[in-house]
Design an enzyme around this catalytic site. Structure first.
Site, short mmCIF file in Angstrom:
data_model
loop_
_atom_site.label_atom_id
_atom_site.label_comp_id
_atom_site.label_asym_id
_atom_site.label_seq_id
_atom_site.Cartn_x
_atom_site.Cartn_y
_atom_site.Cartn_z
N GLY A 217 -5.90 -31.14 -2.60
CA GLY A 217 -7.24 -31.40 -3.13
C GLY A 217 -7.76 -32.82 -2.96
O GLY A 217 -8.74 -33.19 -3.60
N SER B 126 -11.39 -38.80 -5.39
CA SER B 126 -10.83 -37.50 -5.81
C SER B 126 -9.81 -37.67 -6.94
O SER B 126 -8.98 -38.60 -6.91
CB SER B 126 -10.10 -36.82 -4.64
OG SER B 126 -10.99 -36.48 -3.63
N ILE B 127 -9.85 -36.75 -7.90
CA ILE B 127 -8.84 -36.77 -8.97
C ILE B 127 -7.45 -36.64 -8.35
O ILE B 127 -6.50 -37.31 -8.77
CB ILE B 127 -9.13 -35.65 -10.00
CG1 ILE B 127 -10.44 -35.97 -10.73
CG2 ILE B 127 -7.97 -35.53 -10.99
CD1 ILE B 127 -10.87 -34.94 -11.76
N GLN C 113 -8.54 -30.09 3.72
CA GLN C 113 -9.18 -28.77 3.79
C GLN C 113 -9.57 -28.35 5.19
O GLN C 113 -9.53 -27.18 5.51
CB GLN C 113 -10.39 -28.75 2.86
CG GLN C 113 -10.86 -27.37 2.51
CD GLN C 113 -12.28 -27.12 2.98
OE1 GLN C 113 -12.98 -28.02 3.42
NE2 GLN C 113 -12.70 -25.88 2.90
N VAL D 147 -7.48 -23.03 1.35
CA VAL D 147 -6.79 -22.07 0.49
C VAL D 147 -7.28 -20.63 0.68
O VAL D 147 -6.68 -19.70 0.16
CB VAL D 147 -6.88 -22.46 -1.01
CG1 VAL D 147 -6.16 -23.78 -1.27
CG2 VAL D 147 -8.33 -22.54 -1.48
N TYR E 191 -22.84 -25.32 -15.59
CA TYR E 191 -21.48 -25.23 -15.00
C TYR E 191 -21.23 -23.79 -14.53
O TYR E 191 -20.45 -23.54 -13.62
CB TYR E 191 -20.44 -25.70 -16.03
CG TYR E 191 -19.09 -26.05 -15.43
CD1 TYR E 191 -18.96 -27.08 -14.51
CD2 TYR E 191 -17.94 -25.35 -15.81
CE1 TYR E 191 -17.72 -27.41 -13.97
CE2 TYR E 191 -16.71 -25.67 -15.27
CZ TYR E 191 -16.60 -26.70 -14.36
OH TYR E 191 -15.36 -27.02 -13.84
N LYS F 258 -12.85 -21.40 -13.95
CA LYS F 258 -11.84 -22.21 -14.66
C LYS F 258 -11.17 -21.40 -15.77
O LYS F 258 -9.99 -21.60 -16.07
CB LYS F 258 -12.48 -23.48 -15.24
CG LYS F 258 -12.92 -24.50 -14.20
CD LYS F 258 -11.77 -25.00 -13.34
CE LYS F 258 -12.17 -26.20 -12.49
NZ LYS F 258 -11.15 -26.51 -11.47
N ALA G 218 -17.04 -33.35 -5.82
CA ALA G 218 -17.27 -32.02 -6.41
C ALA G 218 -18.20 -32.14 -7.62
O ALA G 218 -19.09 -31.30 -7.82
CB ALA G 218 -15.94 -31.40 -6.81
P1 NAP Z 1 -13.17 -33.53 -5.06
O1 NAP Z 1 -12.70 -34.89 -4.75
O2 NAP Z 1 -14.41 -33.07 -4.36
O3 NAP Z 1 -11.98 -32.50 -4.83
C1 NAP Z 1 -12.19 -31.11 -4.72
C2 NAP Z 1 -11.29 -30.66 -3.61
O4 NAP Z 1 -11.29 -29.24 -3.43
C3 NAP Z 1 -11.71 -31.28 -2.28
O5 NAP Z 1 -10.60 -31.86 -1.67
C4 NAP Z 1 -12.20 -30.05 -1.54
O6 NAP Z 1 -12.20 -30.19 -0.14
C5 NAP Z 1 -11.23 -29.03 -2.04
N1 NAP Z 1 -11.58 -27.68 -1.60
C6 NAP Z 1 -12.75 -27.02 -1.75
N2 NAP Z 1 -12.68 -25.83 -1.12
C7 NAP Z 1 -11.42 -25.75 -0.60
C8 NAP Z 1 -10.73 -24.78 0.16
N3 NAP Z 1 -11.29 -23.61 0.50
N4 NAP Z 1 -9.45 -25.03 0.54
C9 NAP Z 1 -8.86 -26.20 0.22
N5 NAP Z 1 -9.46 -27.16 -0.49
C10 NAP Z 1 -10.73 -26.94 -0.89
O7 NAP Z 1 -13.49 -33.38 -6.62
P2 NAP Z 1 -12.58 -33.52 -7.93
O8 NAP Z 1 -13.56 -33.70 -9.03
O9 NAP Z 1 -11.52 -34.52 -7.73
O10 NAP Z 1 -11.96 -32.07 -8.09
C11 NAP Z 1 -10.56 -31.83 -8.20
C12 NAP Z 1 -10.30 -30.79 -9.28
O11 NAP Z 1 -10.58 -31.38 -10.55
C13 NAP Z 1 -11.16 -29.54 -9.17
O12 NAP Z 1 -10.40 -28.41 -9.54
C14 NAP Z 1 -12.22 -29.81 -10.23
O13 NAP Z 1 -12.83 -28.62 -10.70
C15 NAP Z 1 -11.37 -30.46 -11.28
N6 NAP Z 1 -12.09 -31.19 -12.33
C16 NAP Z 1 -13.00 -32.15 -12.00
C17 NAP Z 1 -13.68 -32.81 -13.01
C18 NAP Z 1 -14.70 -33.87 -12.68
O14 NAP Z 1 -15.48 -34.22 -13.55
N7 NAP Z 1 -14.71 -34.42 -11.48
C19 NAP Z 1 -13.42 -32.51 -14.36
C20 NAP Z 1 -12.48 -31.52 -14.65
C21 NAP Z 1 -11.82 -30.87 -13.64
P3 NAP Z 1 -13.68 -30.34 0.54
O15 NAP Z 1 -14.27 -31.60 0.06
O16 NAP Z 1 -13.40 -30.34 2.00
O17 NAP Z 1 -14.46 -29.13 0.15
#
Ligand code: NAP
Length: 255
Positions: free
Chosen positions: A12, A18-19, A39, A65, A155, A162, A195
């Site tokens: 991810g 990214s987290i 990805q 995925v 959301y 989720k 994201a």
């Molecule tokens: P992020 O940097 O955009 O990471 C999301 C990741 O998911 C990206 O690497 C993205 O790749 C990947 N992804 C999407 N579709 C995919 C696929 N088909 N196969 C493989 N990878 C795929 O954003 P993030 O906020 O760090 O998100 C990481 C997690 O934390 C997510 O589950 C998110 O829901 C969760 N989260 C985020 C927050 C927040 O406020 N940011 C809060 C709570 C939970 P691409 O960029 O290429 O699509």
């Protein structure tokens, strides 16, 4: 060095915000050896540069995925590189941008399926392939959000995805407990990432948390990352099937 001697796979990382990248940095700081997935081709170079900045030999594999062949190839690569795996971080989510604004009611069938497949089923797909590499036990952590439990306007489908992810965490924890593999959710407060920018009104979400959360601020990425290290480490050896909120206390509020 909470993760000294442990080998982990981080799924991810998109960029330095990214987290998953925050967690990777904290895990490396604590002594873990890490492999990464990206990805698609467009992310290969940037994720490769980040992974290489921690360790020039970090194994890196393409993994969408939704693609069974790529999932299998990535785990074969991990097996060849590491032999075994101690932990897995799932930080993957996707929904159509137009379904992260307005009402939930118009959610399309294909939008629903895609969001659930990428954001929820992916945990099970990854776990199926990680478990054979965790013969001595392990820890799996999935990133989730409070929109799984309560309505967060806009959301929408991601809240439903989720909720399925958090239920998957519990069912996987039940299956894998006897094999000494723990599975937990980490429910992060809002963090500015790629994201997150796709969610309409995200900046307002951050302002509301800052105004209302018991700690009167938003969570820092480093705090989410350190909590992930705890769940990945032996310090959380008695915890499984849990959803740990790292959100400055926002989730305790009724009003
Ligand atoms: P992020 O940097 O955009 O990471 C999301 C990741 O998911 C990206 O690497 C993205 O790749 C990947 N992804 C999407 N579709 C995919 C696929 N088909 N196969 C493989 N990878 C795929 O954003 P993030 O906020 O760090 O998100 C990481 C997690 O934390 C997510 O589950 C998110 O829901 C969760 N989260 C985020 C927050 C927040 O406020 N940011 C809060 C709570 C939970 P691409 O960029 O290429 O699509």
């Amino acid at each position: 060095m909470l993760l000294a001697g442990k080998k982990g796979l981080i799924v991810g990382v998109a960029n330095k915000r990214s987290i998953a990248w925050g967690i990777a940095q904290a895990a490396a700081r604590e002594g873990a050896q890490l492999a990464f997935t990206y990805q698609g081709e467009r992310l290969k170079e940037s994720v490769g540069e980040l992974a290489g900045s921690l360790n020039p030999n970090s194994p890196l594999f393409e993994c969408d995925v939704q693609n069974e062949a790529l999932l299998n190839a990535a785990f074969l690569g991990v097996k060849n590189a590491f032999g075994a795996l101690d932990f897995l971080v799932h930080a993957v989510a996707f929904a159509k941008r137009e379904e992260l604004e307005g009402e939930f009611l118009p959610t399309s069938r294909d939008g629903f399926q895609m969001a659930l497949e990428v954001s929820s089923y992916s945990l099970t797909a990854l776990a199926q392939r990680a478990v054979p590499l965790m013969a001595s036990g392990g820890s799996i952590v999935a990133l989730t959000y409070y929109g799984a439990e309560k309505v967060i306007p806009r959301y929408n489908i991601m809240g439903v995805a989720k909720a399925a992810l958090e239920a998957s965490v519990r069912y996987l924890a039940f299956d894998l407990g006897p094999r000494k593999i723990r599975v937990n959710g980490l429910s992060s407060g809002p963090v500015q990432t790629l994201a997150a920018r796709g969610i309409s009104g995200f900046t307002d979400m951050m302002k509301i948390v800052e105004a209302k959360a018991p700690m009167k601020r938003n969570v820092e990425l480093a705090e989410v990352a350190n909590a992930a290290v705890f769940l990945l480490s032996d310090f959380s050896s008695g915890i499984t099937g849990e959803t740990l909120h790292v959100d400055c206390g926002y989730h305790i509020l009724g009003m």
